[in-house]
Design a protein around this motif. Structure first.
Motif, PDB file in Angstrom:
ATOM      1  N   CYS A   1       4.704   2.228   3.999  1.00 47.88           N
ATOM      2  CA  CYS A   1       4.666   3.171   2.703  1.00 47.88           C
ATOM      3  C   CYS A   1       5.699   4.233   2.849  1.00 47.88           C
ATOM      4  CB  CYS A   1       3.548   3.901   2.594  1.00 47.88           C
ATOM      5  SG  CYS A   1       2.986   5.030   3.852  1.00 47.88           S
ATOM      6  N   GLY A   2       6.078   4.617   4.196  1.00 51.41           N
ATOM      7  CA  GLY A   2       7.070   5.501   4.235  1.00 51.41           C
ATOM      8  C   GLY A   2       6.340   6.970   4.405  1.00 51.41           C
ATOM      9  N   VAL A   3       5.337   7.213   4.156  1.00 48.80           N
ATOM     10  CA  VAL A   3       4.918   8.659   3.761  1.00 48.80           C
ATOM     11  C   VAL A   3       3.625   8.963   4.613  1.00 48.80           C
ATOM     12  CG1 VAL A   3       5.938   8.935   1.511  1.00 48.80           C
ATOM     13  CG2 VAL A   3       3.528   7.889   1.631  1.00 48.80           C
ATOM     14  N   CYS A   4       2.852   8.016   5.216  1.00 51.38           N
ATOM     15  CA  CYS A   4       1.539   8.207   5.736  1.00 51.38           C
ATOM     16  C   CYS A   4       2.133   8.797   7.137  1.00 51.38           C
ATOM     17  CB  CYS A   4       0.856   6.789   5.908  1.00 51.38           C
ATOM     18  SG  CYS A   4       1.365   5.752   7.107  1.00 51.38           S
ATOM     19  N   GLY A   5       0.886   9.139   7.732  1.00 49.53           N
ATOM     20  CA  GLY A   5       1.118   9.646   9.173  1.00 49.53           C
ATOM     21  C   GLY A   5       1.726   8.746  10.138  1.00 49.53           C
ATOM     22  N   ALA A   6       1.280   7.635  10.193  1.00 53.85           N
ATOM     23  CA  ALA A   6       1.821   6.646  11.183  1.00 53.85           C
ATOM     24  C   ALA A   6       3.536   6.323  10.791  1.00 53.85           C
ATOM     25  CB  ALA A   6       1.221   5.260  10.888  1.00 53.85           C
ATOM     26  N   CYS A   7       3.678   6.355   9.499  1.00 55.30           N
ATOM     27  CA  CYS A   7       5.414   6.302   8.876  1.00 55.30           C
ATOM     28  C   CYS A   7       6.175   7.449   9.446  1.00 55.30           C
ATOM     29  CB  CYS A   7       5.385   5.983   7.456  1.00 55.30           C
ATOM     30  SG  CYS A   7       4.709   4.264   7.161  1.00 55.30           S
ATOM     31  N   ARG A   8       5.415   8.539   9.194  1.00 54.66           N
ATOM     32  CA  ARG A   8       6.044   9.735   9.596  1.00 54.66           C
ATOM     33  C   ARG A   8       6.272   9.838  11.345  1.00 54.66           C
ATOM     34  NH1 ARG A   8       3.077  12.495   5.868  1.00 54.66           N
ATOM     35  NH2 ARG A   8       1.583  13.428   7.387  1.00 54.66           N
TER      36      ARG A   8
ATOM     37  N   LEU B   1       2.332  -1.045  11.679  1.00 54.35           N
ATOM     38  CA  LEU B   1       1.660   0.015  11.999  1.00 54.35           C
ATOM     39  C   LEU B   1       1.357   0.981  10.774  1.00 54.35           C
ATOM     40  CD1 LEU B   1       3.995   0.787  15.015  1.00 54.35           C
ATOM     41  CD2 LEU B   1       1.658   0.363  15.178  1.00 54.35           C
ATOM     42  N   CYS B   2       1.941   0.824   9.687  1.00 52.57           N
ATOM     43  CA  CYS B   2       1.448   1.594   8.550  1.00 52.57           C
ATOM     44  C   CYS B   2       0.088   1.837   8.210  1.00 52.57           C
ATOM     45  CB  CYS B   2       2.642   0.998   7.320  1.00 52.57           C
ATOM     46  SG  CYS B   2       1.883   2.306   5.819  1.00 52.57           S
ATOM     47  N   GLU B   3      -0.312   2.988   7.846  1.00 56.00           N
ATOM     48  CA  GLU B   3      -1.936   3.274   7.559  1.00 56.00           C
ATOM     49  C   GLU B   3      -1.851   3.550   6.195  1.00 56.00           C
ATOM     50  OE1 GLU B   3      -2.439   6.248  10.572  1.00 56.00           O
ATOM     51  OE2 GLU B   3      -2.327   4.792  12.334  1.00 56.00           O
ATOM     52  N   GLY B   4      -0.772   3.330   5.387  1.00 60.54           N
ATOM     53  CA  GLY B   4      -0.828   3.817   3.982  1.00 60.54           C
ATOM     54  C   GLY B   4      -1.718   2.823   3.113  1.00 60.54           C
ATOM     55  N   GLU B   5      -2.182   3.214   1.926  1.00 62.12           N
ATOM     56  CA  GLU B   5      -3.091   2.623   1.060  1.00 62.12           C
ATOM     57  C   GLU B   5      -2.348   1.318   0.670  1.00 62.12           C
ATOM     58  OE1 GLU B   5      -6.413   3.128   0.614  1.00 62.12           O
ATOM     59  OE2 GLU B   5      -6.374   4.976   1.789  1.00 62.12           O
TER      60      GLU B   5
HETATM   61 ZN   LIG Z   1       2.897   4.224   6.023  1.00 64.21          ZN
END
Ligand SMILES: [Zn+2]
Length: 363
Positions: free
Chosen positions: A61-68, A47-51
């Motif tokens: 990534c733990g920091v993108c909107g999805a991860c939050r 589900l992560c949307e990070g680069e």
């Molecule tokens: Zn992420």
């Protein structure tokens, strides 16, 4: 979430990310090695949307909107189904549909994943993704669904809607319907290496991790679960002596399956020592050396039967609590009061006949 992933789960996560071709994955392995944690990490990675640069190994990534949103338990395309009885421990609460289901307020938290919750998961999978990516449902422990739920799920697994994916996590995959199992790609999670598990438990500030790791058969998360239920290293180490003395107070304070599991392990070790092998779950010095092989074998069979009955109430329709209480009454005093003194008596006879090594523990 991914930052806290236990080190022995990193390779299986990478493997799952590279090899998962099916829309349904079954993560299985011994209890307490991290099936649920891996399932969540995998869901987060999907589900992560990070680069891509921010996720070299494909982890979330733990920091993108999805991860939050995942960290806040509010990602609209992630559904996590766990039995009510485990929700507090695992930190995931019921879906609205499940909470409003049959029985209502005031009933005991269910140890099953309820039919309403599975129905909600099926409906969830049919809906379009809110954030435009995949939709993930995590079921744990997957064997805690009943036949009705399994059949309901089966239809969805047969004809996967859109980009929906399912992760079933289980320590008892043999309890799943074969038709459900066969529709999932399987990923087996092995026990971590002893040193890795030991180091991790030390970092978690667990006292005498070597004792508890042996007690839990090498499964580190099982150690933490057991600690929360009162299985400390001290309690474990004094168990053989207590059982020999016919004392059941420590065992009686634990949940029945755990108490039977402890007796099974003690029985196993007594049998191992009696035939000249090394004990696996208790220290060599704490297990009496002169057990009666035939009686220990018989005792092991009785304990296995009790364990089957003690572990199955999730799948029983009625009278689970009564059955558990009845088994507790029937099993504990009988095992402690009759089997072990018989073992002691016969070992005395064998010792008198000069056939048996000296019992290292005073009665
Ligand atoms: Zn992420």
């Amino acid at each position: 979430m991914s930052a806290a992933l236990a080190p022995w789960l990193l390779a299986p996560l990478a493997q799952a990310l590279q090899t998962t071709r099916s829309h349904a994955l079954l993560i299985h392995g011994p209890r307490g090695v991290g099936q649920f944690e891996l399932a969540l990490a995998l869901a987060a990675a999907w589900l992560c949307e990070g680069e891509p640069e921010a996720r070299p190994s494909g982890q979330a990534c733990g920091v993108c909107g999805a991860c939050r949103l995942i960290a806040g338990r509010t990602h609209p395309d992630l559904l996590v189904l766990v039995p009510e009885a485990l929700q507090q421990t695992l930190g995931w609460s019921a879906t609205e549909e499940a909470a409003d289901g049959e029985g209502g307020k005031g009933r005991k938290p269910s140890k099953e994943i309820r039919v309403e919750a599975v129905r909600a998961a099926v409906a969830f999978a049919q809906k379009t993704s809110t954030r435009g990516g995949t939709k993930v449902s995590v079921l744990y422990p997957a064997e805690r669904i009943n036949a009705t739920s399994a059949n309901m799920l089966l239809k969805t697994l047969e004809e996967p809607p859109g980009r929906a994916r399912f992760i079933l996590a289980s320590a008892a995959p043999q309890q799943l319907l074969p038709t459900v199992r066969s529709r999932c790609q399987a990923l087996r999670l092995p026990l971590p290496r002893q040193q890795a598990a030991f180091d991790w438990l030390e970092a978690e500030r667990v006292n005498q991790p070597e004792v508890l790791l042996a007690a839990a058969g090498g499964a580190p998360l099982e150690v933490l679960e057991r600690l929360a239920l009162g299985v400390t290293a001290e309690a474990w180490l004094r168990l053989p002596r207590e059982v020999q003395a016919g004392q059941s107070a420590t065992l009686a304070a634990w949940p029945l399956p755990l108490a039977i599991d402890a007796l099974q392990k003690l029985c196993h070790d007594a049998l191992a020592v009696a035939v000249g092998a090394a004990p696996r779950y208790f220290g060599a010095l704490s297990v009496p050396a002169a057990g009666d092989v035939a009686q220990l074998t018989a005792c092991g069979a009785v304990l296995r039967g009790e364990m089957r009955r003690a572990e199955h109430p999730w799948n029983a329709a009625l009278g689970v609590e009564a059955l558990v209480q009845q088994l507790r009454r029937a099993m504990q005093p009988a095992t402690l009061a009759t089997t072990l003194p018989q073992v002691a008596r016969s070992s005395t006879l064998r010792r008198a006949a000069g056939q048996s090594p000296v019992d290292t523990l005073k009665p």
